[in-house]
Scaffold this motif. Sequence first.
Motif, short mmCIF file in Angstrom:
data_model
loop_
_atom_site.label_atom_id
_atom_site.label_comp_id
_atom_site.label_asym_id
_atom_site.label_seq_id
_atom_site.Cartn_x
_atom_site.Cartn_y
_atom_site.Cartn_z
N GLY A 14 10.53 -0.54 5.29
CA GLY A 14 10.19 -0.26 3.90
C GLY A 14 8.70 0.02 3.73
O GLY A 14 8.30 0.85 2.90
N ILE A 15 7.88 -0.65 4.51
CA ILE A 15 6.44 -0.37 4.49
C ILE A 15 6.20 1.06 4.98
O ILE A 15 5.38 1.79 4.40
CB ILE A 15 5.67 -1.40 5.35
N ALA A 16 6.92 1.46 6.01
CA ALA A 16 6.79 2.84 6.50
C ALA A 16 7.23 3.83 5.43
O ALA A 16 6.60 4.89 5.26
CB ALA A 16 7.63 3.01 7.77
N VAL A 17 8.30 3.51 4.70
CA VAL A 17 8.76 4.38 3.61
C VAL A 17 7.66 4.55 2.57
O VAL A 17 7.43 5.65 2.07
CB VAL A 17 10.05 3.82 2.97
N HIS A 18 6.98 3.47 2.24
CA HIS A 18 5.90 3.55 1.26
C HIS A 18 4.85 4.56 1.68
O HIS A 18 4.37 5.35 0.86
CB HIS A 18 5.26 2.18 1.06
N PHE A 19 4.48 4.55 2.95
CA PHE A 19 3.43 5.44 3.41
C PHE A 19 3.92 6.86 3.68
O PHE A 19 3.11 7.78 3.73
CB PHE A 19 2.75 4.86 4.65
N VAL A 30 4.16 -2.81 -2.77
CA VAL A 30 5.32 -3.62 -2.39
C VAL A 30 6.63 -3.10 -2.93
O VAL A 30 7.68 -3.69 -2.67
CB VAL A 30 5.14 -5.10 -2.82
N LEU A 31 6.63 -1.99 -3.65
CA LEU A 31 7.86 -1.49 -4.26
C LEU A 31 8.90 -1.13 -3.20
O LEU A 31 10.02 -1.64 -3.23
CB LEU A 31 7.57 -0.29 -5.15
N ALA A 32 8.57 -0.24 -2.29
CA ALA A 32 9.54 0.19 -1.28
C ALA A 32 9.98 -0.95 -0.37
O ALA A 32 11.18 -1.12 -0.12
CB ALA A 32 8.97 1.35 -0.47
N PRO A 33 9.06 -1.78 0.15
CA PRO A 33 9.52 -2.91 0.98
C PRO A 33 10.38 -3.91 0.21
O PRO A 33 11.33 -4.47 0.77
CB PRO A 33 8.23 -3.57 1.46
#
Length: 95
Positions: A14-19, A30-33
């Motif tokens: 999810g952190i990767a999705v954010h970036f 913290v939204l995506a994670p």
Amino acid sequence: MYILLALVGACALGIAVHFLIADRELRGVVLAPAIATAASAILYTGLQWLGVGEDSIWLWVASVLGAVAIAAVGTLAITALRKRSDATARTALGI
């Protein structure tokens, strides 16, 4: 205890999705994670209740990769809503 592996994996991805998704300045870090972790918990628990064992690959694919897909779609939707809301506010203010 195995659910923690799914939750940590989903959160990390999810952190990767954010970036990977553009317009990071329009949403919190913290939204995506958070979406990925919550979706992973729901998917893992639901599949366990349905009788899918911890040795099944489908439990892990659904609870980790499925949660990341849900997080990506949710993050894109929230970002689009934020863009639309900001554009509406700018036109209302005449900016």
